[in-house]
Design a protein around this motif. Structure first.
Motif, PDB file in Angstrom:
ATOM      1  N   THR A  11       0.943  -0.998   0.056  1.00 36.65           N
ATOM      2  CA  THR A  11      -0.073  -0.188  -0.060  1.00 36.65           C
ATOM      3  C   THR A  11       1.038   1.196  -0.110  1.00 36.65           C
ATOM      4  N   ARG A  12       0.316   2.422   0.017  1.00 37.02           N
ATOM      5  CA  ARG A  12       1.027   3.556   0.433  1.00 37.02           C
ATOM      6  C   ARG A  12       2.058   3.710   1.287  1.00 37.02           C
TER       7      ARG A  12
ATOM      8  N   ARG B  55       5.967   4.382   1.234  1.00 41.45           N
ATOM      9  CA  ARG B  55       6.190   5.532   1.551  1.00 41.45           C
ATOM     10  C   ARG B  55       7.070   5.932   3.063  1.00 41.45           C
TER      11      ARG B  55
ATOM     12  N   THR C   8      -5.572  -4.046   3.271  1.00 42.02           N
ATOM     13  CA  THR C   8      -6.695  -3.318   2.882  1.00 42.02           C
ATOM     14  C   THR C   8      -7.488  -4.366   2.229  1.00 42.02           C
TER      15      THR C   8
ATOM     16  N   ASN D 174      -8.150  -2.873   7.408  1.00 40.81           N
ATOM     17  CA  ASN D 174      -7.953  -1.491   7.997  1.00 40.81           C
ATOM     18  C   ASN D 174      -9.130  -0.985   8.509  1.00 40.81           C
TER      19      ASN D 174
ATOM     20  N   ARG E   4      -7.370   4.503   7.089  1.00 43.12           N
ATOM     21  CA  ARG E   4      -6.360   4.151   6.192  1.00 43.12           C
ATOM     22  C   ARG E   4      -5.148   3.815   6.371  1.00 43.12           C
ATOM     23  N   VAL E   5      -4.405   3.449   5.502  1.00 40.76           N
ATOM     24  CA  VAL E   5      -2.862   3.174   5.784  1.00 40.76           C
ATOM     25  C   VAL E   5      -1.872   3.952   4.889  1.00 40.76           C
ATOM     26  N   PRO E   6      -0.923   4.374   5.183  1.00 37.32           N
ATOM     27  CA  PRO E   6      -0.165   4.411   6.331  1.00 37.32           C
ATOM     28  C   PRO E   6      -0.579   5.036   7.621  1.00 37.32           C
TER      29      PRO E   6
ATOM     30  N   GLU F  80      -1.878   9.801   6.819  1.00 35.03           N
ATOM     31  CA  GLU F  80      -1.624  10.838   5.956  1.00 35.03           C
ATOM     32  C   GLU F  80       0.046  10.592   5.578  1.00 35.03           C
ATOM     33  N   SER F  81       0.273   9.816   4.650  1.00 36.18           N
ATOM     34  CA  SER F  81       1.940   9.439   4.191  1.00 36.18           C
ATOM     35  C   SER F  81       2.703  10.868   4.279  1.00 36.18           C
TER      36      SER F  81
HETATM   37  N1  LIG Z   1      -4.007  10.249   1.241  1.00 27.99           N
HETATM   38  C1  LIG Z   1      -3.690   9.295   1.973  1.00 27.99           C
HETATM   39  C2  LIG Z   1      -4.177   8.187   1.225  1.00 27.99           C
HETATM   40  C3  LIG Z   1      -4.348   6.782   2.070  1.00 27.99           C
HETATM   41  C4  LIG Z   1      -5.032   5.379   1.216  1.00 27.99           C
HETATM   42  O1  LIG Z   1      -5.702   5.873   0.660  1.00 27.99           O
HETATM   43  N2  LIG Z   1      -4.250   4.309   1.629  1.00 27.99           N
HETATM   44  C5  LIG Z   1      -5.057   3.199   0.984  1.00 27.99           C
HETATM   45  C6  LIG Z   1      -3.996   2.109   0.786  1.00 27.99           C
HETATM   46  S1  LIG Z   1      -3.012   2.671  -0.499  1.00 27.99           S
HETATM   47  C7  LIG Z   1      -6.098   2.565   1.987  1.00 27.99           C
HETATM   48  O2  LIG Z   1      -6.037   2.725   2.947  1.00 27.99           O
HETATM   49  N3  LIG Z   1      -7.380   2.061   1.414  1.00 27.99           N
HETATM   50  C8  LIG Z   1      -8.195   1.491   2.081  1.00 27.99           C
HETATM   51  C9  LIG Z   1      -9.536   2.169   2.331  1.00 27.99           C
HETATM   52  O3  LIG Z   1      -9.473   3.496   1.910  1.00 27.99           O
HETATM   53  O4  LIG Z   1     -10.424   1.873   3.028  1.00 27.99           O
HETATM   54  C10 LIG Z   1      -2.135   9.169   2.199  1.00 27.99           C
HETATM   55  O5  LIG Z   1      -1.483   9.332   1.313  1.00 27.99           O
HETATM   56  O6  LIG Z   1      -1.830   8.404   3.407  1.00 27.99           O
END
Ligand SMILES: N[C@@H](CCC(=O)N[C@@H](CS)C(=O)NCC(=O)O)C(=O)O
Length: 202
Positions: free
Chosen positions: A11-12, A15, A34, A39, A52-54, A65-66
């Motif tokens: 996942t993100r 970073r 996820t 999550n 959301r992760v990270p 927020e990464s």
């Molecule tokens: N803007 C957030 C985006 C985080 C994000 O969307 N992470 C995804 C994984 S890459 C996630 O947690 N998705 C699961 C969900 O939205 O339920 C960041 O940069 O951390």
């Protein structure tokens, strides 16, 4: 208690794992995925309401927020990874916002529809549209890097890490017409900490 990093490397969170590698600090990795909805389980949402992760937990300070996570980590623990002046700091914010607002969603759309999804689910038109949308921010990046080797001050900093990490998928993009951006991207991802983070996800 060691700092905790939540999120699977695919996942993100890659970073943040890259940042942790640059810092060389011990940490505990909690590789929440996820696809299976881990999550969104109550335990994790109680800790991190975005679900959301990270996310990180640094001694009870929970942050999501990464880009914000990496800026916090670099400022708190990163020494020269964080710009030395208020202007440098503001530039790091600028490139981090640039990455999430101008690149992040579009590049994922491009990757999904050009290579990641099974062929039958890809929409080549969406891939083309995404690539076209990226033209302007990529041009900005290329023009900047025609003048300087790094985005802020005269060395690799969190600004480069944040922007290059959001551009992970561009490692597979034809950037021959953006040679400065292309070379910078590979320079960033060739760093040992970046390679290690990639190994965790690929
Ligand atoms: N803007 C957030 C985006 C985080 C994000 O969307 N992470 C995804 C994984 S890459 C996630 O947690 N998705 C699961 C969900 O939205 O339920 C960041 O940069 O951390």
């Amino acid at each position: 208690m060691a700092l905790k990093v939540y999120g699977a490397a695919r996942t993100r969170t890659v970073r943040t794992l890259w940042m942790m590698g640059e810092l060389g600090m011990p940490y505990e990795h909690v590789p929440i995925t996820t696809q299976d909805g881990a999550n969104l389980k109550p335990d994790f949402v109680a800790l991190n309401p975005t679900g959301r992760v990270p996310a990180i937990d640094d001694g009870g300070f929970v942050l999501s927020e990464s880009m914000a996570i990496n800026l916090y980590l670099a400022k708190t623990y990163g020494g020269a990874l964080y710009p030395a002046t208020p202007q440098g700091e503001a530039r790091a914010w600028q490139w981090s916002f640039w990455a999430v607002t101008e690149i992040d969603k579009t590049i994922i759309d491009w990757a999904l529809h050009s290579s990641v999804l099974p062929e039958a689910e890809r929409d080549p038109k969406r891939a083309r549209t995404a690539r076209l949308e990226m033209e302007r921010p990529l041009h900005t990046l290329d023009q900047t890097l025609a003048r300087v080797p790094w985005l802020v001050e005269d060395r690799f900093t969190v600004a480069d890490l944040n922007a290059a990490s959001v551009m992970y998928r561009a490692l597979w993009m034809d950037l021959d017409d953006k040679p400065h951006a292309r070379d910078w991207l590979h320079r960033c991802w060739d760093r040992p900490a970046a390679r290690a983070a990639r190994t965790m996800r690929e």
